[in-house]
Each structure stands twice: as structure tokens, then as C-alpha cells.
Design a protein around this motif. Structure first.
Motif, mmCIF file in Angstrom:
data_model
loop_
_atom_site.group_PDB
_atom_site.id
_atom_site.type_symbol
_atom_site.label_atom_id
_atom_site.label_comp_id
_atom_site.label_asym_id
_atom_site.label_seq_id
_atom_site.Cartn_x
_atom_site.Cartn_y
_atom_site.Cartn_z
ATOM 1 N N GLU A 48 14.880 8.334 2.919
ATOM 2 C CA GLU A 48 15.298 7.472 4.025
ATOM 3 C C GLU A 48 14.200 6.472 4.375
ATOM 4 O O GLU A 48 14.485 5.294 4.625
ATOM 5 C CB GLU A 48 15.636 8.331 5.246
ATOM 6 C CG GLU A 48 16.908 9.156 5.090
ATOM 7 C CD GLU A 48 17.161 10.037 6.300
ATOM 8 O OE1 GLU A 48 16.251 10.139 7.164
ATOM 9 O OE2 GLU A 48 18.264 10.605 6.401
ATOM 10 N N GLY A 49 12.945 6.942 4.391
ATOM 11 C CA GLY A 49 11.836 6.053 4.690
ATOM 12 C C GLY A 49 11.695 4.942 3.664
ATOM 13 O O GLY A 49 11.459 3.778 4.013
ATOM 14 N N GLN A 50 11.850 5.285 2.385
ATOM 15 C CA GLN A 50 11.754 4.277 1.327
ATOM 16 C C GLN A 50 12.912 3.286 1.414
ATOM 17 O O GLN A 50 12.719 2.078 1.210
ATOM 18 C CB GLN A 50 11.744 4.966 -0.032
ATOM 19 C CG GLN A 50 10.457 5.734 -0.314
ATOM 20 C CD GLN A 50 10.493 6.486 -1.624
ATOM 21 O OE1 GLN A 50 11.557 6.755 -2.168
ATOM 22 N NE2 GLN A 50 9.333 6.848 -2.141
ATOM 23 N N ASP A 51 14.113 3.789 1.724
ATOM 24 C CA ASP A 51 15.267 2.895 1.874
ATOM 25 C C ASP A 51 15.050 1.935 3.043
ATOM 26 O O ASP A 51 15.332 0.735 2.934
ATOM 27 C CB ASP A 51 16.546 3.700 2.088
ATOM 28 C CG ASP A 51 17.028 4.381 0.822
ATOM 29 O OD1 ASP A 51 16.577 3.982 -0.269
ATOM 30 O OD2 ASP A 51 17.853 5.307 0.923
ATOM 31 N N ASP A 52 14.557 2.467 4.179
ATOM 32 C CA ASP A 52 14.311 1.610 5.340
ATOM 33 C C ASP A 52 13.251 0.562 5.025
ATOM 34 O O ASP A 52 13.405 -0.617 5.390
ATOM 35 C CB ASP A 52 13.848 2.460 6.526
ATOM 36 C CG ASP A 52 14.968 3.309 7.119
ATOM 37 O OD1 ASP A 52 16.148 3.017 6.815
ATOM 38 O OD2 ASP A 52 14.664 4.267 7.851
ATOM 39 N N ALA A 53 12.160 0.971 4.349
ATOM 40 C CA ALA A 53 11.104 0.022 4.000
ATOM 41 C C ALA A 53 11.622 -1.046 3.047
ATOM 42 O O ALA A 53 11.315 -2.237 3.189
ATOM 43 C CB ALA A 53 9.923 0.764 3.375
ATOM 44 N N ARG A 54 12.424 -0.619 2.067
ATOM 45 C CA ARG A 54 12.980 -1.573 1.103
ATOM 46 C C ARG A 54 13.916 -2.564 1.808
ATOM 47 O O ARG A 54 13.870 -3.767 1.549
ATOM 48 C CB ARG A 54 13.735 -0.811 0.012
ATOM 49 C CG ARG A 54 14.211 -1.693 -1.141
ATOM 50 C CD ARG A 54 14.938 -0.878 -2.202
ATOM 51 N NE ARG A 54 14.081 0.189 -2.737
ATOM 52 C CZ ARG A 54 14.253 1.475 -2.496
ATOM 53 N NH1 ARG A 54 15.256 1.889 -1.736
ATOM 54 N NH2 ARG A 54 13.434 2.368 -3.024
ATOM 55 N N ASN A 55 14.752 -2.062 2.713
ATOM 56 C CA ASN A 55 15.667 -2.943 3.440
ATOM 57 C C ASN A 55 14.903 -3.911 4.341
ATOM 58 O O ASN A 55 15.281 -5.086 4.463
ATOM 59 C CB ASN A 55 16.642 -2.110 4.278
ATOM 60 C CG ASN A 55 17.642 -1.350 3.429
ATOM 61 O OD1 ASN A 55 17.941 -1.749 2.304
ATOM 62 N ND2 ASN A 55 18.170 -0.260 3.957
ATOM 63 N N ALA A 56 13.822 -3.417 4.962
ATOM 64 C CA ALA A 56 13.017 -4.285 5.833
ATOM 65 C C ALA A 56 12.369 -5.405 5.029
ATOM 66 O O ALA A 56 12.374 -6.571 5.445
ATOM 67 C CB ALA A 56 11.946 -3.453 6.548
ATOM 68 N N ILE A 57 11.816 -5.071 3.878
ATOM 69 C CA ILE A 57 11.177 -6.082 3.033
ATOM 70 C C ILE A 57 12.211 -7.074 2.499
ATOM 71 O O ILE A 57 11.965 -8.283 2.431
ATOM 72 C CB ILE A 57 10.401 -5.405 1.897
ATOM 73 C CG1 ILE A 57 9.087 -4.825 2.429
ATOM 74 C CG2 ILE A 57 10.113 -6.374 0.758
ATOM 75 C CD1 ILE A 57 8.203 -4.186 1.389
ATOM 76 N N ASP A 58 13.393 -6.565 2.120
ATOM 77 C CA ASP A 58 14.453 -7.457 1.634
ATOM 78 C C ASP A 58 14.892 -8.417 2.732
ATOM 79 O O ASP A 58 15.097 -9.615 2.484
ATOM 80 C CB ASP A 58 15.647 -6.646 1.139
ATOM 81 C CG ASP A 58 15.368 -5.927 -0.174
ATOM 82 O OD1 ASP A 58 14.366 -6.270 -0.833
ATOM 83 O OD2 ASP A 58 16.141 -5.022 -0.540
ATOM 84 N N SER A 59 15.065 -7.901 3.946
ATOM 85 C CA SER A 59 15.477 -8.740 5.069
ATOM 86 C C SER A 59 14.422 -9.791 5.380
ATOM 87 O O SER A 59 14.736 -10.980 5.568
ATOM 88 C CB SER A 59 15.727 -7.870 6.299
ATOM 89 O OG SER A 59 16.050 -8.662 7.424
ATOM 90 N N LEU A 60 13.154 -9.378 5.413
ATOM 91 C CA LEU A 60 12.059 -10.318 5.649
ATOM 92 C C LEU A 60 12.020 -11.374 4.554
ATOM 93 O O LEU A 60 11.825 -12.570 4.828
ATOM 94 C CB LEU A 60 10.738 -9.558 5.711
ATOM 95 C CG LEU A 60 9.458 -10.391 5.769
ATOM 96 C CD1 LEU A 60 9.459 -11.295 6.981
ATOM 97 C CD2 LEU A 60 8.232 -9.486 5.796
ATOM 98 N N GLY A 61 12.223 -10.956 3.312
ATOM 99 C CA GLY A 61 12.214 -11.905 2.201
ATOM 100 C C GLY A 61 13.303 -12.952 2.330
ATOM 101 O O GLY A 61 13.065 -14.150 2.109
ATOM 102 N N ARG A 62 14.517 -12.522 2.694
ATOM 103 C CA ARG A 62 15.616 -13.484 2.859
ATOM 104 C C ARG A 62 15.311 -14.470 3.976
ATOM 105 O O ARG A 62 15.594 -15.668 3.857
ATOM 106 C CB ARG A 62 16.921 -12.742 3.159
ATOM 107 C CG ARG A 62 17.507 -12.001 1.959
ATOM 108 C CD ARG A 62 18.926 -11.552 2.237
ATOM 109 N NE ARG A 62 18.994 -10.618 3.358
ATOM 110 C CZ ARG A 62 18.869 -9.304 3.232
ATOM 111 N NH1 ARG A 62 18.664 -8.766 2.046
ATOM 112 N NH2 ARG A 62 18.961 -8.512 4.294
ATOM 113 N N GLN A 63 14.734 -13.977 5.073
ATOM 114 C CA GLN A 63 14.420 -14.872 6.182
ATOM 115 C C GLN A 63 13.305 -15.844 5.811
ATOM 116 O O GLN A 63 13.337 -17.014 6.221
ATOM 117 C CB GLN A 63 14.045 -14.041 7.410
ATOM 118 C CG GLN A 63 15.224 -13.287 8.003
ATOM 119 C CD GLN A 63 14.820 -12.343 9.117
ATOM 120 O OE1 GLN A 63 13.710 -11.827 9.141
ATOM 121 N NE2 GLN A 63 15.722 -12.112 10.055
ATOM 122 N N LEU A 64 12.321 -15.390 5.042
ATOM 123 C CA LEU A 64 11.252 -16.288 4.617
ATOM 124 C C LEU A 64 11.771 -17.356 3.654
ATOM 125 O O LEU A 64 11.260 -18.478 3.630
ATOM 126 C CB LEU A 64 10.126 -15.493 3.956
ATOM 127 C CG LEU A 64 9.193 -14.736 4.896
ATOM 128 C CD1 LEU A 64 8.259 -13.819 4.118
ATOM 129 C CD2 LEU A 64 8.372 -15.706 5.755
#
Length: 308
Positions: A48-64
Motif C-alpha cells: 500500500e505504501g509503495q502504491d501510494d508513493a507511486r501514485n503521488a509521484i505520478d500525480s506530481l509528474g502530470r502536474q509538472l
């Protein structure tokens, strides 16, 4: 004559030994089950922690990838090792005076609980024509829960069990790793930033296998538009003045246009360098240069000379 079979059973000692062995086996079985359940629980938390971290990085990447800088000096408003704030596109915006559908976001790392740090996401939206507030709020809090509501509309946890700023464990000094690193190397102002690297270290059960894992990505700010940098030089040549803007540059590599003023009066030339008419001895001249890129972003500077 038939002899009766012996009806003898286990002795008391044998029974006690059997019960003891059964207890040992049962205890070992229960212990193994407890260890298995604990490992299974940590495995679930780790996934769950890895999924949350991956989703957070993906979301940040799309916004950047959708950063905006309409006329602003920099698309990145805060660039710290453990926090970043910038303007991006609001995908759920409705029609308003905010024609470009901008919104401000911030990601920051809270390390109040060492080895169980939390990545927070904050957002600010507006319907006015200009950002509200005009700049990202200056705060060291994470999350910045400004009670007046003038800083951020909302804040939420997006990743847990992070160990980038891991506290001291069993006498081992903390190993700090920045969540955000910015490029190019040697940048000195926010407007020079062209890339952002995000790196999250995670460890659900510190000190036990499988140990620390890592989520990492690098985003180039392809939509960022930066202000040009104006530079001018004025040099006397036999009573004439050579004004030169060739040292001006655009961080995005776009072609520049030029406008010149002499002692406050526009000269009418758009040349990169230009030689003026002759002036009498002792004349003091100040030249103002304005450079602009194709997107309309501008920068000005001045240079002076006195005729000798």
C-alpha cells in the motif's frame, strides 16, 4: 486355554511427556502463525505504501508537465529539498475569470515522526483573473493549515512510511535524502529551473527485511516559459556610441526582439547592436534596452556612457 490380552495403557510419565511435546509443537505452530501474520500485515502495508508513493509521484509528474507561467517570472514558486510549490492546470475548473484555469499546488514532507514521514499535498484554486494570493504563501509548516483559509483550500496525505529524513536509529546517524532535486546543476534563481527529480524512500518496518525501497522519476518542465535576460553595453567610438545587446539571452532558446531608448526617448531601432550619430564632448547618455520573446515575456536593463 486362551490367555487374556493385556489391557495396559500409557503410564503417567508417558502421558506427561506426550502432553509436553504436544504443547511445544502447538506453541511453535502458533509462533510460526504469528510471524506469518505479522509478515503478511507488513507486506500489505508495504504494498500500500509503495502504491501510494507511486501514485503521488505520478500525480506530481502530470502536474509538472502542465505547469503554467503566463507572464510570471517563474513557473516554480518554491524549490526546497523537502517542499515544492508551482502553478499548474486545474483539470476540473469551470468557466470563470480565471481563463487559463490555473491553480497552485504544494507537496511537502512532514517528519514529525522519524522513519514514518508523511508526504502532504496542498492545493489552492481561484476564479479571479489573477492568482489569489499572488504568490505561494511562505511557510515552513507541513501541512500549512492556515486557519484563515487564505493560504490553501485543502490538504491531504498522499504517501506514508517515508524515510527520506530518517531519524537516528540504534546509534546510526540519520541519512537525509532530498525529496526534490532541481536542474540544471548550479541554478541560482527559480526562473532557471528546467527539471525536477522526485525521489521517495520507503520502509514500513525499519531494521527488518526487505528493507528500504525507492520510488523515483525526473520531469522536464516542457511547458515552462521563462523571462528573457536583458544585457546591454554602451561604448564610445570616436564620439559615436555603439550600443550592443548581443549578451542578452532567452533561457528557452527562443529568438529575441529589441527596443532601445536614449535618455528616455525611444530610438526607433530594433537592431541587436547599433552605432549612433556623433555627440559633443562631455555628453552623458543612458540607454534602456527591452528584450522580448515570442510569448511576449519581457526584460529591461540600462547602460550608460559619457563622451570624452
Amino acid at each position: 486355554m486362551r490367555r487374556d490380552r493385556s489391557q495396559a495403557g500409557f503410564t503417567l510419565v508417558e502421558t506427561l511427556v506426550a502432553m509436553a511435546l504436544a504443547g511445544v509443537i502447538l506453541g511453535a505452530t502458533l509462533k510460526a502463525l504469528e510471524v506469518f501474520q505479522s509478515q503478511d500485515r507488513y507486506a500489505v502495508l508495504r504494498n500500500e505504501g509503495q502504491d501510494d508513493a507511486r501514485n503521488a509521484i505520478d500525480s506530481l509528474g502530470r502536474q509538472l508537465l502542465n505547469v503554467v507561467s503566463p507572464g510570471s517570472e517563474s513557473t516554480i514558486e518554491e524549490a526546497e529539498p523537502y517542499s515544492i510549490a508551482f502553478l499548474t492546470i486545474n483539470p476540473t475548473a469551470t468557466k470563470s475569470e480565471n481563463a487559463t484555469n490555473e491553480m497552485r499546488v504544494r507537496y511537502c514532507l512532514n517528519n514529525e515522526a522519524p522513519a514514518k514521514e508523511v508526504l502532504w499535498y496542498e492545493v489552492r484554486r481561484w476564479t479571479s483573473a489573477t492568482p489569489n494570493p499572488a504568490k505561494a504563501p511562505s511557510s515552513t509548516e507541513c501541512p500549512d493549515t492556515n486557519k484563515s483559509g487564505t493560504h490553501w483550500d485543502s490538504w491531504s496525505k498522499v504517501a506514508s512510511y517515508i524515510t527520506n529524513r530518517k531519524g537516528e536509529v540504534k546509534g546510526v546517524k540519520a541519512k537525509e535524502h532530498p525529496v526534490f532535486a532541481y536542474g540544471p546543476t548550479g541554478w541560482t534563481s527559480l526562473s532557471q529551473i528546467t527539471s525536477v527529480e522526485e525521489r521517495l524512500y520507503l520502509e514500513v518496518n525499519p531494521g527488518h527485511e526487505p528493507g528500504q525501497t525507492q520510488q523515483r522519476t525526473t520531469i522536464d518542465l516542457r511547458n515552462a516559459i521563462h523571462n528573457p535576460i536583458a544585457s546591454c553595453r554602451a561604448e564610445e567610438i570616436n564620439g559615436h556610441v555603439l550600443i550592443d545587446a548581443s549578451a542578452s539571452e532567452d533561457p528557452d532558446g527562443q529568438a529575441l526582439s529589441y527596443r532601445w531608448w536614449q535618455n528616455g526617448a525611444e530610438m526607433g531601432t530594433t537592431a541587436e547592436h547599433y552605432e549612433t550619430e556623433a555627440f559633443s564632448k562631455g555628453t552623458s547618455l543612458t540607454y534602456t534596452l527591452e528584450v522580448a520573446d515570442p510569448a511576449g515575456l519581457k526584460s529591461t536593463t540600462k547602460c550608460s556612457v559619457t563622451i570624452k
